[in-house]
Design an enzyme around this catalytic site. Structure first.
Site, mmCIF file in Angstrom:
data_model
loop_
_atom_site.group_PDB
_atom_site.id
_atom_site.type_symbol
_atom_site.label_atom_id
_atom_site.label_comp_id
_atom_site.label_asym_id
_atom_site.label_seq_id
_atom_site.Cartn_x
_atom_site.Cartn_y
_atom_site.Cartn_z
ATOM 1 N N GLU A 9 -5.336 -8.561 -0.475
ATOM 2 C CA GLU A 9 -6.087 -8.209 0.744
ATOM 3 C C GLU A 9 -7.528 -7.983 0.338
ATOM 4 O O GLU A 9 -7.815 -7.115 -0.486
ATOM 5 C CB GLU A 9 -5.532 -6.956 1.436
ATOM 6 C CG GLU A 9 -4.259 -7.175 2.221
ATOM 7 C CD GLU A 9 -3.849 -5.947 3.033
ATOM 8 O OE1 GLU A 9 -4.742 -5.247 3.566
ATOM 9 O OE2 GLU A 9 -2.633 -5.686 3.142
ATOM 10 N N GLU A 61 0.815 -1.231 0.000
ATOM 11 C CA GLU A 61 0.000 0.000 0.000
ATOM 12 C C GLU A 61 0.841 1.270 0.000
ATOM 13 O O GLU A 61 0.570 2.212 0.757
ATOM 14 C CB GLU A 61 -0.964 -0.010 1.184
ATOM 15 C CG GLU A 61 -2.035 -1.082 1.063
ATOM 16 C CD GLU A 61 -3.086 -1.018 2.168
ATOM 17 O OE1 GLU A 61 -2.959 -0.175 3.093
ATOM 18 O OE2 GLU A 61 -4.041 -1.808 2.109
#
Length: 504
Positions: free
Chosen positions: A294, A175
């Site tokens: 995710e 991320e």
């Protein structure tokens, strides 16, 4: 409750793509109680010789996981992998900044490899692109994958692991588009760093496959431009683009929530288009696929999750309901329908933290979504079928009208075995559904299971752990080319079928 009708058309010749086994993966992060008091709990009565909880291992095996991503997550961007290897008494306690916890480092890379072997999954390791360097990323590949005779491989051997770990899948950061990330970079900075890291990592071991950080969600202001820029820089040295996505029903709009598959598909379609654009622009012969490493229903997302510098704090331990399980079942349907481009998926996380498995002392609770995932992960094999669905429309606030049924199917030519997965989104209507085989061959319905209930908010509890579970049902009988099955409102049904070899 009223009855309406629908038709599902199946043709075992009309396929989408092979279903990657890696779609049924999980994610374990040093967050909350996922590792400590979850996977690893030497003080538990359930602990094995390695400190792994045998009851948790058994439950994870039941889900037929194929790959586990580790060690983060936001944790990754401040993690030095050297803290988690070597003699445990010499490992440092660190302040962990992402979740403001104290990390004891008693569980690290080698313990993770032991865990992966215990549940028979492939490891997916992630390298730190926040505070970490491209050199440390390269060193970790050498430590894990080189046979011996070099500094880092010999260090692994000195730690008691002479044979290489042979880690094939590597996430190049986590991320990095997010300002919350330790060492956050913009797309150009990250793309350049990821390119150089991936180059060094693959020089260490040319057989590895690397995953580039994509957008953290479709709500990011840089989406999908971040993905395009990072891909254009690093394309030839990466094999997957990561996707992260969390959802919930915070607005208490169950009808729209039960139509979440539409949004999941749009997310995949956008990034699929981005991949095709970058490949075409670069005149490349190299393919990059999607890794949804995710994904999960996360009700507590956005609330403060700070551990107050304690060890294994209780963070993000959400309760999952019937409607959550139905959303998870649709998510898995999307995985099958998008199997031409989606090759890896890892649910976050596998125990305690935003997880369907919860520990309490030496007890273990399986929440509703556990059962939905278990059905698909154990049954979906071979190729995904391009299913045609004709079903009534249900109205929603967010998506207008959507079909009441969300369906996917799989078929394995070699064995003649197939499966159909059907979610009835309606909260009020049972759907009498005809399953129709179109390719002129004769099939038999083998078994069927159903997860259903009357209250979308119903959940399993420590006192009543079997409120929302999968139950076997009588399989429908095929007459000619069709079988009729009744799908209750708020239900997920899985049906297996097989080729009738006596009539081929």
């Amino acid at each position: 409750m009223s009855n309406t009708t629908a038709e599902v058309y199946l043709d075992t010749n009309r396929t989408i793509a092979p279903i990657s086994p890696l779609l049924f993966g999980g994610f374990a992060e040093h967050m909350g109680r996922c590792i400590y008091e979850g996977i690893y709990d030497p003080e538990s009565a359930h602990a094995d010789e390695y400190g792994l909880r045998k009851d948790v291992l058994e439950a994870l095996r039941g889900q037929a996981y194929t790959v586990i991503r580790y060690p983060g997550g936001n944790f990754l961007s401040g993690y030095n992998w050297l803290d988690g290897v070597g003699p445990k008494k010499q490992r440092p306690h660190r302040r962990e900044l992402a979740w403001q916890s104290t990390e004891t480092n008693q569980f690290g890379t080698n313990e993770f490899m032991t865990f992966c072997k215990a549940i028979d999954v492939a490891p997916m390791l992630a390298v730190n692109m926040g505070t970490g360097t491209i050199q440390s990323a390269s060193d970790l590949v050498e430590y894990c994958n080189v046979l011996g005779g070099t500094y880092w491989s010999d260090l692994r051997a000195s730690h008691g692991y002479r044979a290489p770990h042979d880690v094939r899948y590597w996430c190049v950061g986590n991320e990095m588009d997010g300002p919350w990330q330790i060492g956050h970079l913009d797309a150009v900075e990250y793309g350049k760093k990821a390119l150089e890291a991936a180059k060094m990592m693959k020089w260490q071991d040319p057989t590895i496959e690397t995953i580039l950080c994509g957008s953290s969600s479709d709500l990011m202001p840089t989406y999908p431009e971040w993905d395009r820029i990072a891909l254009e820089i690093a394309w030839e040295h990466v094999d997957y683009l990561s996707m992260h996505y969390y959802t919930n029903n915070r607005e208490e709009d169950t009808a729209s929530y039960l139509a979440s598959a539409l949004r999941f598909e749009r997310f995949v379609d956008t990034l699929d288009g981005t991949l095709r654009y970058v490949k075409a622009k670069g005149r490349s012969r190299h393919d990059v696929y999607l890794s949804w490493d995710e994904w999960q229903v996360w009700h507590s997302i956005g609330t403060p999750m700070l551990g107050e510098w304690t060890e294994a704090p209780h963070l993000a331990e959400d309760v999952y309901t019937l409607e959550d399980a139905l959303v998870v079942a649709q998510w898995l349907n999307v995985f099958l329908r998008k199997s031409h481009v989606l090759k890896i998926a890892c649910v976050a996380q596998i125990v305690n933290v935003i997880s369907w498995l919860q520990t309490r002392g030496d007890e273990l609770l399986k929440q509703s979504s556990y059962y939905a995932f278990k059905l698909v992960s154990n049954l979906a094999r071979g190729e995904a079928l391009d299913v045609l669905v004709k079903a009534p429309i249900v109205q929603t606030k967010q998506y207008d009208g959507v079909p009441t049924l969300d369906v996917s199917s799989s078929y394995e030519v070699e064995t003649g075995q197939g499966a159909i997965f059907l979610v009835n989104r309606s909260q009020t209507d049972a759907i009498v559904t005809d399953l129709i085989w179109q390719n002129g061959k004769t099939f038999l319905v083998d078994k069927a299971w159903q997860l259903s209930g009357n209250d979308p908010k119903e959940s399993n509890t420590w006192d009543q752990p079997n409120r929302v579970v999968t139950n076997p049902i009588s399989p429908p009988t095929i007459r000619g080319d069709r079988a009729m099955v009744q799908l209750p409102p708020l239900s997920f049904t899985a049906i297996t079928f097989c080729r009738d070899s006596t009539n081929q």
